[in-house]
Design a protein around this motif. Structure first.
Motif, short mmCIF file in Angstrom:
data_model
loop_
_atom_site.label_atom_id
_atom_site.label_comp_id
_atom_site.label_asym_id
_atom_site.label_seq_id
_atom_site.Cartn_x
_atom_site.Cartn_y
_atom_site.Cartn_z
N ILE A 229 -35.92 23.93 8.75
CA ILE A 229 -34.66 23.56 8.11
C ILE A 229 -34.49 24.33 6.80
CG2 ILE A 229 -33.33 21.69 7.06
CD1 ILE A 229 -33.50 21.57 10.10
N CYS A 230 -35.58 24.47 6.04
CA CYS A 230 -35.53 25.22 4.78
C CYS A 230 -35.16 26.68 5.04
CB CYS A 230 -36.88 25.15 4.07
SG CYS A 230 -37.26 23.54 3.35
N CYS A 231 -35.68 27.26 6.11
CA CYS A 231 -35.36 28.65 6.46
C CYS A 231 -33.88 28.80 6.78
CB CYS A 231 -36.21 29.11 7.64
SG CYS A 231 -37.96 29.31 7.27
N ILE A 232 -33.33 27.82 7.49
CA ILE A 232 -31.90 27.86 7.83
C ILE A 232 -31.05 27.76 6.55
CG2 ILE A 232 -30.02 26.61 8.97
CD1 ILE A 232 -31.99 25.80 11.13
N ILE A 233 -31.44 26.85 5.67
CA ILE A 233 -30.71 26.69 4.40
C ILE A 233 -30.80 27.97 3.58
CG2 ILE A 233 -30.63 25.43 2.21
CD1 ILE A 233 -31.68 22.99 3.71
N TYR A 234 -31.98 28.58 3.57
CA TYR A 234 -32.14 29.84 2.83
C TYR A 234 -31.21 30.92 3.39
CZ TYR A 234 -33.97 34.36 1.50
OH TYR A 234 -34.06 35.65 1.06
N TYR A 235 -31.19 31.05 4.70
CA TYR A 235 -30.32 32.05 5.31
C TYR A 235 -28.86 31.77 4.96
CZ TYR A 235 -27.91 34.81 8.87
OH TYR A 235 -27.08 35.69 9.50
N TRP A 236 -28.49 30.49 4.93
CA TRP A 236 -27.10 30.12 4.65
C TRP A 236 -26.73 30.44 3.20
CZ3 TRP A 236 -23.22 28.72 7.76
CH2 TRP A 236 -22.09 28.15 7.20
N LYS A 237 -27.67 30.25 2.29
CA LYS A 237 -27.40 30.43 0.87
C LYS A 237 -27.75 31.82 0.36
CE LYS A 237 -27.81 25.63 -0.67
NZ LYS A 237 -26.51 25.61 -1.36
N MET A 238 -28.30 32.65 1.21
CA MET A 238 -28.78 33.96 0.78
C MET A 238 -27.65 34.80 0.18
SD MET A 238 -31.07 36.64 2.98
CE MET A 238 -29.84 36.70 4.29
N ARG A 239 -27.93 35.42 -0.95
CA ARG A 239 -26.98 36.30 -1.64
C ARG A 239 -27.60 37.68 -1.80
NH1 ARG A 239 -24.48 32.48 -0.54
NH2 ARG A 239 -23.24 31.09 -1.87
N SER A 240 -26.75 38.66 -2.03
CA SER A 240 -27.22 40.04 -2.12
C SER A 240 -28.16 40.26 -3.30
CB SER A 240 -26.02 40.99 -2.24
OG SER A 240 -25.25 40.70 -3.39
N TYR A 241 -28.02 39.43 -4.36
CA TYR A 241 -28.86 39.63 -5.54
C TYR A 241 -30.22 38.95 -5.43
CZ TYR A 241 -26.60 35.16 -6.75
OH TYR A 241 -26.12 33.88 -6.73
#
Length: 365
Positions: free
Chosen positions: A15-27
């Motif tokens: 679930i944390c990995c999914i959230i990370y992918y969802w919130k991932m930003r270019s910076y």
């Protein structure tokens, strides 16, 4: 019960990995991606090791488990140093990566050489497969590596807390909790329950901690939240505040315009009473009318034009952004035109009055 402990951790990690992918930003640094990959791999290996059926299978899974064991702390250390704005020289990073790789190379000898594990076998305990290991002479190098990385991380957190006012203390507190729990997992966890690997839970805590820090990190990177091409012009300054009007960050141009801003700590109220009251007034006006007006602020021989807008992280509003420009030349030009028009108008009034007096005198004759 032990198996479910690892399964639940694996599920939460996913679930944390999914959230990370969802919130991932270019910076975001690539190291954040590595954190979640390594943590998920480790959690998956804990589950697979628990259900393994023979020694060879267990040894192979254990080797994959050490991928996270050897590199997770290193990646976390690099992220903490970055969070504390401490630059690690490339040669030091290379040595650390080389050392971690050396330890992993030793792990790969398990089953073939006694240098890391002298003997290894499997037993079933509490319904799961457990590796019974007799450590070899080089296994102590692994603990030395872990201790070095943990001590370096603690040093970075202390430095960031006391020496760098531009580092968010909230983020440092989160990171400090992560490290305290990691140290506990290596030292005190076994005293509570010897049947589970507390490091698995520590890795999950680190994942969640980095998720929270990652969600906040953009607030303190004003240069990444506005166009770099505009920033490079060097004429506009940016100051970011959260919704509680606490200072977040500022560009070098803004600090040049308002030197006292550089003394502020992230997440704290602005220390300058004058600026704090001005910013509060402008922000409240912006909140009330939801329209950014141009505010003219005079300081010394300079005249600044200031706009208030929302601070965005993607499409999400995260606070307020003050856009500051040196408008001295333009304002002085406008004032010059105004003075000229005023003088011209006064001259016109005088001439009109004179003409009227001459006309009245002529009429009287």
């Amino acid at each position: 019960m032990v198996l479910w402990f690892y399964v639940v951790i694996l599920f939460i990690s996913f679930i944390c990995c999914i959230i990370y992918y969802w919130k991932m930003r270019s910076y975001f640094s690539v190291h954040y991606t590595l954190v979640f990959i390594l943590a998920f791999l480790s959690h998956l290996c804990y589950v697979l090791l628990a259900v393994s059926k023979d020694l060879r299978e267990a040894i192979i899974i254990n080797k994959f488990l050490y991928v996270g064991g050897c590199y997770f702390e290193l990646v976390g250390l690099v992220l903490i140093f970055s969070l504390c704005k401490i630059n690690i020289p490339k040669w030091i990073r290379f040595i650390m990566a080389l050392y971690s790789t050396f330890i992993f190379s030793c792990v790969m000898t398990v089953g073939y050489s006694p240098i890391f594990y002298k003997n290894v076998d499997i037993v079933e305990k509490n319904g799961v497969t457990v590796l019974v290991k007799e450590y070899g002479p080089l296994h102590s190098m692994f603990y030395i590596m872990v201790i070095i990385y943990l001590v370096a991380t603690v040093f970075a957190l202390i430095y960031g807390w006391f020496k760098n006012p531009n580092v968010s203390r909230t983020n440092l507190a989160i990171a400090a909790f992560m490290q305290i729990f990691t140290i506990f997992s290596y030292i005190g966890g076994r005293a509570i329950n010897k049947d589970i690997e507390w490091v698995a839970l520590a890795d999950l805590v680190n994942e969640i901690g980095f998720l929270i820090i990652m969600d906040r990190i953009g607030l303190y990177r004003v240069d990444d939240l506005v166009s770099s091409s505009i920033l490079n012009e060097g004429h506009l300054g940016y100051i970011s505040l959260d919704f509680k009007k606490h200072y977040l960050s500022a560009t070098s141009v803004a600090k040049h315009y308002f030197p006292e801003i550089a003394k502020n700590r992230a997440d704290r109220t602005i220390t300058s009473d004058e600026l704090r009251e001005l910013f509060d007034t402008w922000i409240e006006e912006f909140k009330k009318e939801n329209v950014s007006k141009t505010h003219i602020y005079r300081r010394g021989g300079f005249i600044y034009s200031i706009h208030v807008a929302h601070l965005y992280d993607g499409k999400r509003k995260r606070g307020y952004l003050l856009v500051i420009s040196d408008d001295t030349a333009h304002q002085q030009h406008l004032e010059g035109i105004e003075r000229y028009n005023k003088n011209l108008n006064n001259e016109l009034i005088v001439k009109t009055k004179l003409i009227q007096e001459l006309q009245n005198k002529k009429s009287a004759e």
